[in-house]
Design a protein around this motif. Structure first.
Motif, PDB file in Angstrom:
ATOM      1  N   UNK A 147       0.824  -1.218   0.000  1.00  0.00           N
ATOM      2  CA  UNK A 147       0.000   0.000   0.000  1.00  0.00           C
ATOM      3  C   UNK A 147       0.852   1.259   0.000  1.00  0.00           C
ATOM      4  N   UNK A 148       2.116   1.121   0.361  1.00  0.00           N
ATOM      5  CA  UNK A 148       3.035   2.263   0.392  1.00  0.00           C
ATOM      6  C   UNK A 148       3.196   2.892  -0.985  1.00  0.00           C
ATOM      7  N   UNK A 202       1.153   1.677   7.318  1.00  0.00           N
ATOM      8  CA  UNK A 202       0.175   2.222   8.271  1.00  0.00           C
ATOM      9  C   UNK A 202      -0.072   3.705   8.006  1.00  0.00           C
ATOM     10  N   UNK A 203       0.905   4.411   7.462  1.00  0.00           N
ATOM     11  CA  UNK A 203       0.699   5.821   7.129  1.00  0.00           C
ATOM     12  C   UNK A 203      -0.444   5.935   6.115  1.00  0.00           C
ATOM     13  N   UNK A 204      -0.477   5.019   5.163  1.00  0.00           N
ATOM     14  CA  UNK A 204      -1.523   5.041   4.137  1.00  0.00           C
ATOM     15  C   UNK A 204      -2.826   4.442   4.669  1.00  0.00           C
ATOM     16  N   UNK A 205      -2.741   3.237   5.228  1.00  0.00           N
ATOM     17  CA  UNK A 205      -3.959   2.510   5.619  1.00  0.00           C
ATOM     18  C   UNK A 205      -4.524   2.939   6.967  1.00  0.00           C
ATOM     19  N   UNK A 260      -6.864   6.386  11.101  1.00  0.00           N
ATOM     20  CA  UNK A 260      -7.675   6.081   9.919  1.00  0.00           C
ATOM     21  C   UNK A 260      -6.902   6.275   8.605  1.00  0.00           C
ATOM     22  N   UNK A 261      -5.620   6.529   8.694  1.00  0.00           N
ATOM     23  CA  UNK A 261      -4.818   6.591   7.470  1.00  0.00           C
ATOM     24  C   UNK A 261      -4.855   7.946   6.794  1.00  0.00           C
ATOM     25  N   UNK A 262      -4.488   7.944   5.529  1.00  0.00           N
ATOM     26  CA  UNK A 262      -4.308   9.172   4.763  1.00  0.00           C
ATOM     27  C   UNK A 262      -5.411   9.249   3.707  1.00  0.00           C
ATOM     28  N   UNK A 263      -6.460  10.071   3.942  1.00  0.00           N
ATOM     29  CA  UNK A 263      -7.631  10.040   3.048  1.00  0.00           C
ATOM     30  C   UNK A 263      -7.310  10.234   1.560  1.00  0.00           C
ATOM     31  N   UNK A 264      -6.461  11.183   1.148  1.00  0.00           N
ATOM     32  CA  UNK A 264      -6.245  11.323  -0.304  1.00  0.00           C
ATOM     33  C   UNK A 264      -5.616  10.069  -0.923  1.00  0.00           C
ATOM     34  N   UNK A 267      -8.252   7.388  -1.088  1.00  0.00           N
ATOM     35  CA  UNK A 267      -9.186   7.732  -2.151  1.00  0.00           C
ATOM     36  C   UNK A 267      -8.619   7.311  -3.520  1.00  0.00           C
ATOM     37  N   UNK A 268      -7.328   7.615  -3.729  1.00  0.00           N
ATOM     38  CA  UNK A 268      -6.691   7.246  -5.005  1.00  0.00           C
ATOM     39  C   UNK A 268      -6.679   5.728  -5.177  1.00  0.00           C
ATOM     40  N   UNK A 269      -6.373   5.012  -4.106  1.00  0.00           N
ATOM     41  CA  UNK A 269      -6.356   3.544  -4.167  1.00  0.00           C
ATOM     42  C   UNK A 269      -7.744   3.020  -4.536  1.00  0.00           C
ATOM     43  N   UNK A 270      -8.759   3.574  -3.857  1.00  0.00           N
ATOM     44  CA  UNK A 270     -10.138   3.116  -4.094  1.00  0.00           C
ATOM     45  C   UNK A 270     -10.599   3.397  -5.519  1.00  0.00           C
ATOM     46  N   UNK A 271     -10.168   4.522  -6.067  1.00  0.00           N
ATOM     47  CA  UNK A 271     -10.617   4.885  -7.417  1.00  0.00           C
ATOM     48  C   UNK A 271      -9.999   3.994  -8.480  1.00  0.00           C
TER      49      UNK A 271
END
Lengths: 371, 338
Positions: A147-148, A202-205, A260-264, A267-271
């Motif tokens: 995820x990094x 963990x920074x991302x997730x 809760x991680x890093x929203x932007x 968001x990019x991962x989810x998109x």
């Protein structure tokens, strides 16, 4: 250097070492405590700073998890990348670490020597720049990592979409951390006493992504940064949890990690990505829901769909004990091939390739005493 | 000579080439031996002693970088190889491989820079050759220099002379050249504002040799492979374990920053103006003083010592009481850096 020097300060390290030693005396374990650091970055840091030699002898054994993305890259991914890089008009770009990973027949480095067009980039944006500069060539980026690195690849893809760069595509081989952690913890006999969770993932997730470890496996977890002070601080908090009989996820890397991680980034991962389903991991076999692929709306930028993916050569798992090393059941020097037939200059297994691989770290930094 | 570009005619042996040689190389290098346009240069040997002879190819990209250029590098590289071997550099030859289309202004700038570096180092440029290859067959400009220097009678330097207890010194911060060139390539988008340390070391090496005499065991300039490569080579040759204090090795803040971001070890990065010296322990203090009182060695440091014999390896002691093996870097992490 700010955010580095203060976390490497020898005085601060000594204070922590004293406290950790005190806690270890209090716990007085019958056998060495088994602490797993999942992330290859942590493995590298432990060896680079010689931290394994600073704790009281026989008190802690570090178990090196499978968190080096280069090391778990299956041969099939290398074979597919080589297949693409050999095609006329195609330039394959990727991170430097990947070049020496052995595929079924050869590595990307060997393929390049035979004429395949392979180039090292420092960031996926460099690959995008190549696509802009060479509109006559197809630029493929072999995207690897947990995820990094997923968000950077995703944002690069979205940029390519915005620019309508028709000659840029991704060979997406990103993998997911929680699935791999589960695969290791589920195996027979992990017999761990605590887990140091990866700070960058963990920074991302978010640290909450590791809540399943104390819940399902009754193990204390501390998210850690990558400097000596971070790692000893994380160890201290794992020992405190053990003394107090607790199991929870604690955040020892508060300067980077939120619950809760890093929203932007999320968001990019989810998109951009969706779960691929089962995926192959070198040394660990196939793991359910452990990899992602591009969503169908980005099919045009998916190298496998654009160039037609080759059938995976039906080669079995290599008869190497890498998986046992990654599960912590075998220490690198206990492998019969370690340093003999498997060396950094001629790796058989991928753990010997990347600087973050447990075997390469052992080999490179082997000091007077093994951890 | 300004304006215009290199064409295939500049390497043809005809009139264009004659003009290039006369108006640029002879004019700038300005040496009587070169002006004879003979097929060789004739040099008067020094009485006694031995001849030191070396060569070095330079293919760096980009050809101009902060703190230097391929011309300065080509002179310093060969001068420094002579100097750390205990030779007093005398004369260089230079071979140019030029790509068709190279700007003449760039070539002139590089040639003038070679002359300036040669003047600094006190060395003559007495022979040369130029070839032009078609566009795409080379990357702008490659320079090969060879050099000769006199080694005074009685001077004997070499890693095989290193003994347990000898001290290791570096003359300045390591890794500047590697980090500066990486930065100059613009691939990092960092602009860290670093200069290459590219400089002739003849004067510094001379001062150290004069002060320590036979107490100076060996010198080397850590270019490709950096400090790591030289220390490993020394360990292999002398058969001793070499021990380095990590904290004692000078590394600039910006170099550390580049290395942290890229996952590189500053000990693996090339230097072009630093020497590593091994000296008798009794002379270590004096050697450090000599280095520090010289403008090219102001930031010299004592970084470690030779340990017991029979264990040819390099060990770095971390400031936390741990240690790690400093192993040879695999392959070249940074192609075309010198």
């Amino acid at each position: 250097m700010r955010y580095v020097d203060e976390y490497r300060a020898p005085d601060a390290v000594r204070v922590l070492l004293d406290r950790v030693s005190g806690l270890l005396q209090e716990i007085a374990p019958a056998s060495p405590l088994q602490i797993m650091e999942f992330c290859g970055g942590h493995t590298h840091a432990i060896f680079r700073f010689g931290l394994h030699q600073t704790l009281p002898e026989g008190s802690v054994e570090w178990v090196h998890g499978p968190g080096c993305p280069v090391c778990v890259l299956p041969r099939e991914s290398i074979d597919t990348a080589i297949d693409l890089a050999r095609r006329p008009g195609v330039t394959l770009t990727t991170f430097g670490d990947v070049l020496r990973v052995p595929g079924t027949r050869q590595s990307l480095l060997q393929a390049a020597a035979e004429g395949a067009d392979v180039r090292v980039v420092y960031s996926p944006l460099d690959a995008l720049a190549l696509a802009r500069e060479h509109p006559d060539r197809e630029i493929v980026f072999l995207a690897i990592g947990f995820e990094t690195t997923m968000p950077a690849t995703a944002l690069t893809l979205l940029q390519a979409v915005r620019e309508g760069l028709g000659n840029f595509s991704l060979l997406c081989r990103h993998i997911t951390t929680p699935a791999a952690v589960r695969a290791v913890l589920q195996g027979p006999d992990p017999a761990l006493d605590g887990v140091i969770a990866p700070g960058h993932v963990a920074t991302v997730l978010g640290s909450a992504a590791f809540d399943f470890i104390p819940r399902d496996y009754r193990l204390p977890v501390v998210v850690s940064g990558f400097e000596p002070v971070d790692l000893l601080h994380a160890l201290e908090r794992l020992l405190l949890q053990r003394l107090e009989g607790r199991c929870a996820v604690e955040n020892g890397y508060a300067r980077a990690v939120r619950e809760q991680g890093l929203p932007p980034a999320l968001d990019a991962i989810g998109r951009v990505y969706e779960l691929r389903g089962e995926a192959g991991w070198r040394g660990l076999g196939r793991i359910a829901d452990s990899a992602v692929r591009l969503r169908t709306e980005y099919a045009d930028f998916d190298a496998e769909r654009r160039f037609g993916s080759r059938p995976t050569p039906a080669s079995g798992e290599e008869p190497l004990p890498c998986g046992e090393v990654m599960r912590g059941r075998l220490r690198p020097p206990q492998c019969p091939w370690f340093g003999t037939r498997c060396r950094p200059d001629a790796p058989l297994g991928a753990l010997m390739v990347s600087a973050e691989g447990a075997c390469a770290a052992y080999h490179r930094y082997r000091g007077s005493s093994a951890p | 000579m300004t304006g215009g570009r290199i064409t295939l005619a500049h390497g043809s042996g005809g009139r264009a080439m004659g003009e290039l040689v006369r108006e640029l190389f002879l004019e700038v290098f300005d040496d009587p031996e070169l002006r004879r346009l003979d097929d060789l240069a004739r040099l008067e040997p020094a009485a006694g002693g031995r001849l030191g002879f070396t060569t070095d190819c330079h293919v760096i990209t980009p050809p101009i970088f902060p703190g230097g250029d391929i011309g300065r590098l080509a002179v310093c590289g060969t001068v420094n190889d002579l100097a750390v071997g205990g030779a007093e550099p005398q004369a260089l030859s230079c071979g140019f491989v030029l790509e068709e289309g190279l700007e003449l202004a760039l070539l002139e700038r590089i040639v003038r820079s070679m002359k300036a570096a040669a003047r600094e180092a006190g060395v003559r440029i007495v022979a040369g050759d130029t070839k032009v290859v078609r566009r795409g067959e080379a990357d702008r400009i490659y320079i090969t220099t060879a050099g000769v220097g006199w080694i005074a009678a009685g001077t004997a330097l070499g890693p095989e002379r290193i003994r347990p207890g000898d001290r290791l010194l570096v003359s300045g911060p390591v890794g500047d050249h590697g980090a500066a060139v990486l930065d100059a390539r613009g691939e990092l988008s960092m602009e860290v504002g670093l200069d290459s340390d590219c400089r002739p070391l003849a004067s510094l090496a001379r001062a150290l040799l004069a002060a320590c005499g036979p107490g100076l065991r060996a010198m080397r300039d850590p270019t490709r492979g950096g400090l790591t490569a030289v220390l490993n080579e020394f360990a292999r040759h002398c058969g001793c374990r070499l021990e380095v204090e990590e904290e004692a090795v000078p590394v600039r803040e910006a170099v550390r920053g580049v290395c942290e971001l890229l996952g590189l070890d500053p000990f693996d990065l090339p230097c072009e103006g630093v020497l590593l010296a091994v000296v008798d322990p009794a002379q270590a203090g004096q050697a450090l003083e000599v280095l520090r009182s010289h403008p090219d060695g102001a930031h010299a440091q004592l970084i470690g010592e030779a340990g017991r014999a029979g264990e040819p390896e390099v060990v770095v002691r971390t400031p936390y009481g741990g240690q790690r093996l400093l192993d040879q870097p695999l392959g070249d992490p940074l192609p075309r850096i010198c």
